[in-house]
Write a protein that holds these residues in place. Sequence first.
Motif: not given
Length: 446
Positions: A3-4, A212-214, A124-127
């Motif tokens: 959500s962040y 944003i990521y793990s 943004a993550p690519p997916k």
Amino acid sequence: MKSYTILISIVAALGGLLFGFDTAVIAGSLQYLKPVFHLNDAEIGLVVAAASIGCIPGALFAGGLADKFGRKNLMIVTSILYIIAALGSGVAGSYVQLVVYRFIGGVAIGMASTLAPIYISEVAPPKFRGRLGMLQQLAIVTGILLSFISNYIIAKAPFAFLNDGNIWRYMLAAAVVPSVVFFILLLLVPESPRWLIAKNKIKDAQRVFDHIYSKTESIEQVDLVTKDIASEESPALREVFTPRYRKVVIIGLVFASIAQLTGINIVFYYAPLIFEKVHVGGSVLFQTMLTGVVNLIFTILAFPLIDRLGRKKLLLIGSVIMGLCMFVLAALFHFNLLQNYFVLVTIFVYIGGFACTWGVVLWVYVAEIFPNRVRGTATSIAVFGNWVANSIVSLTFPVMLAQLGPVYTFGVYGIINISMILFVSRYVFETKGVPLEKIEELYAKV
């Protein structure tokens, strides 16, 4: 997707909301401005196009300045310019002053239209990059709709201090509210992690990526981006046009420019002028507001499509729909079939066709096709082309409508839309799901 990531992307996209609000709000105020300042067709074109003209330097220099000073800092400057433009337009004492403040607002719009897509693409993550990138277009269409609603409410408000001589002031000054909100929220978002790495602020970038990521993915992202851009300084403008990058920069420039030649903004900027020629019952401002509703609905419908169908298929579908709609409009005007709702339906289909294809793809694509090293400057060049085309369309449409008539005017835009199929088929390469660091491998094959 965390959500962040969504929240900070939404804040960045608010610049797009103001982009939509400030560019479209002029539509409802034209009928009040025209008698106050005794404007002819060319002067109407200039007051509308002043914002688009201001977008040209705003877009051209925003990327380079963002590469130097940071995406967040430049977005804060943008929000301040939005506030100045809104207040200035509301108190303008002459036609010249109004044009100047519209120009300042245009500088802010040009900056926002460059900075927000860059920022969103870099967090943004690519997916999910397609859907998050679409937040910019969703914000733009929301801003357009809000401006139409605002104009309608102000025009119908039963307040004694409102009259035909000053309603336009309140319409234009209304943008100050979302501008202040944008400024406050920007203070809470982080800087782009990719920019931080480019400036060798690795620990700061790691903290942003951690949100944003793990943890494992965050470390991988830092390594991947560091290897790609390391701590290199931003490139000189001439480097963007070296053989390594020249092809993709030209593709981005042409793509962003022809997106305006679809004619979408002749509907949003001049909707009341068009609807005045359509003999269907109902308030012109209400019909204009409906165009904003249609635009928003079809933008939302496109969310699952951009990462499923991909960018290129949507562009091809959109060109066919918009081209056919423009030809239908030309035919309706030619045969004087204006006393039915088919004209409005055709306009709404055209808007829907743009909203879920070119509208959503534009801001995603121009921010993702350029390699990390030149993204800021190259995106500025592409958006610069977009606003040059926008200015040309804004300046020429009222004159074309008056001199050539709606039949030839809409016919010309129909030909342009169909012709765009050739460019998309040959030069647009698919970027769906591709990491930003792998984009260069794609355009090398075009």
